[in-house]
Scaffold this active site. Structure first.
Site, PDB file in Angstrom:
ATOM      1  N   ASP A  84     -20.295  15.653  -5.600  1.00  0.00           N
ATOM      2  CA  ASP A  84     -20.079  14.092  -5.114  1.00  0.00           C
ATOM      3  C   ASP A  84     -19.491  13.220  -5.369  1.00  0.00           C
ATOM      4  OD1 ASP A  84     -20.889  11.596  -3.589  1.00  0.00           O
ATOM      5  OD2 ASP A  84     -22.854  11.822  -4.302  1.00  0.00           O
ATOM      6  N   GLU A 202       0.925  10.145  22.963  1.00  0.00           N
ATOM      7  CA  GLU A 202       0.435  11.918  22.723  1.00  0.00           C
ATOM      8  C   GLU A 202      -0.566  11.660  23.573  1.00  0.00           C
ATOM      9  OE1 GLU A 202      -1.392  12.633  18.660  1.00  0.00           O
ATOM     10  OE2 GLU A 202      -2.558  10.483  18.871  1.00  0.00           O
ATOM     11  N   HIS A 226       2.259   4.004   9.922  1.00  0.00           N
ATOM     12  CA  HIS A 226       3.102   4.631  10.311  1.00  0.00           C
ATOM     13  C   HIS A 226       4.260   3.809  11.017  1.00  0.00           C
ATOM     14  CE1 HIS A 226       0.496   8.676   8.991  1.00  0.00           C
ATOM     15  NE2 HIS A 226       0.660   8.700  10.447  1.00  0.00           N
ATOM     16  N   LYS A 326      -3.107   6.967  23.304  1.00  0.00           N
ATOM     17  CA  LYS A 326      -3.472   8.157  23.115  1.00  0.00           C
ATOM     18  C   LYS A 326      -3.950   9.008  24.629  1.00  0.00           C
ATOM     19  CE  LYS A 326      -5.670   9.730  18.800  1.00  0.00           C
ATOM     20  NZ  LYS A 326      -4.724  10.627  19.096  1.00  0.00           N
TER      21      LYS A 326
END
Length: 477
Positions: A84, A202, A226, A326
């Site tokens: 964990d 995209e 980015h 998208k």
């Protein structure tokens, strides 16, 4: 060079699709020796044999570009610990040893603070490093707090806030084209450049990533990290060297120069939208709100657009447009630099001068310069395109990043103050979007995105000229 890599989230998609193939590529290039050891850590009740079987399966699926021998060597180097990541005792068992270890947090960003706390309590061997994926924090406040936590564990130079875009060949070529060619740098300014579009459109839809994406959205997933990183490389002043200090100092300068958007600016210079049902490549795509795992009440955007200006001597008067979406009708992933028109054309009315556009294509990797020349008839203008396709790199982007981590070169990682400045730039946008000052628009999957606003029709038409399909390519290639 560090010989131990511990990946928390070692059974996740990032490890399977990117980290394992990157390690195989490094092994194939002779960058990893027999002494290298990989430890995967996750909550699955596995042992090392089961983990090695899983690694072999993922490398067969995603790492086929590397020789079989390199893939087998990576599998043989792997071990597993159930852990964990928020439990200091579990973490201590994973990182235990006298030799330094590179700890890769391949985890949801919401877990970063608790994981770093556990690393602090567990203790790391001297010389160890910590690697974090984007987004770094959820806003400016959380980024500052995460930086404070990290500073209590390792020195800043040992923190790698990685962004794989920075290791892509074409992204590196932005610097190469600017700084190694005398003809470009003298005109790399607002006197000659009208606008720069940094785009990651995209056709890919959600593809089962609701668990991560629905809590983040396009602005935080793509623009905040980015695309702002690409902005830095395009707009930065020439550094003295490409070493970590010089390169990262110049990137921070760019972010500090971004003019903060006012509330009114955010309304007029940003857009957010999400996709409706549609068809992409002949396949039906459901509305984002109907995708499995999505909470429609979150109003998560799948399309984000932000228009920025820089208050600097070099760039005052140039528009920088960052956009990502998208489930669009076509893939378009590039940095497009649009030059201003020439002041006079002595060619009469025969033909039209095509705007000069230098495009750094990110996927597939290449470069194109759109120009105007003389056609078959004297004084008749015709469009020309000069295109270069780049050779595939020896290492994938994650291979380059992992090599930098293991060698201890942070030049391509994001420094703490840079991460905070990126959030500062988008803080006004986040506030306005969260208070619904900017409407959440909609667009059909498979379309070009939300319809142009009435007042931005001319701008959208100019933007269309940045697309390679916008004008015929009758000239030489």
């Amino acid at each position: 060079m560090i010989q131990r890599l511990a990946v928390f989230g070692g059974t996740g998609d990032l490890t399977a699709r990117y980290l394992l193939p990157a390690l195989a590529a490094l092994r194939a290039e002779g960058q990893l020796g027999d002494g290298f050891r990989l430890t995967g850590a996750s909550r699955e009740e596995w042992d090392s044999d089961r983990y090695r079987t899983w690694c072999a399966e993922q490398l067969d699926r995603h790492g086929g570009a590397s020789p079989a021998g390199a893939r087998r060597a990576v599998v043989a180097s792997a071990g597993y610990r159930r852990a964990d990541v928020t439990d200091a005792a579990d973490v201590a068992a994973v990182v235990a040893g006298d030799e330094p270890v590179a700890v890769y947090l391949a985890l949801p960003p919401a877990l970063f603070p608790r994981a770093v706390d556990a690393l602090h309590d567990a203790g790391l061997p001297p010389g160890s490093r910590i690697v974090l994926e984007k987004p770094f924090g959820e806003d400016l406040t959380s980024a500052r707090e995460l930086n404070r936590l990290l500073a209590d564990v390792v020195p800043e130079r040992a923190v790698f806030r990685v962004d794989h875009f920075l290791a892509m060949t074409t992204v590196q070529n932005v610097l190469g084209s600017r700084l190694a060619n005398r003809m470009l740098e003298p005109i790399w300014n607002s006197t000659h450049i009208a606008e720069v579009e940094i785009v990651w459109d995209e056709t890919l839809a959600l593809e089962g990533r609701a668990g991560y994406y629905d809590g983040v959205g396009a602005l935080k997933d793509m623009v905040q990290n980015h695309l702002l990183q690409l902005l830095c490389l395009v707009a930065m002043e020439p550094p003295i060297t490409l070493g970590e200090r010089d390169l990262r100092d110049r990137k921070v300068d760019v972010l500090r120069s971004v003019r903060l958007l006012t509330d009114q600016d955010v309304v007029h210079r940003t857009r957010r939208a999400r996709y409706l049902p549609g068809r992409i490549g002949g396949h039906a795509v459901p509305a984002y709100a109907d995708e499995e795992g999505v909470d429609p009440g979150r109003h998560t955007e799948t399309y984000a657009e932000v228009e920025l200006e820089l208050d600097s001597w070099r760039w005052s008067g140039t528009t920088f447009r960052l956009r990502s979406g998208k489930a669009l009708g076509r893939d378009r992933k590039e940095v497009a630099v649009r030059f201003r028109p020439v002041p006079h054309l002595p060619f009469g009315h025969e033909g039209e001068a095509r705007p000069n556009v230098l495009r750094f294509e990110l996927e597939p990797e290449g470069m194109t310069l759109d120009m105007t020349g003389i056609g078959a008839h004297a004084q008749a203008l015709t469009p020309l395109s000069l295109t270069a396709r780049l050779k595939p790199p020896h290492l994938p982007a994650y291979g380059r990043l992992l090599l930098d981590v293991l060698k201890g070169d942070p030049a391509l990682s994001i420094r703490g103050d840079e991460a905070e400045e990126a959030w500062r730039v988008l803080a006004p946008v986040l506030r306005a979007w969260e208070s619904n000052r900017v409407p959440l628009e909609e667009y059909p999957a498979g379309s070009d995105g939300p319809a142009p606003r009435p007042f931005e029709g001319d701008r959208r038409r100019r933007s269309d000229l940045l697309h390679p399909e916008a004008l015929p390519h009758d000239g030489p290639h």
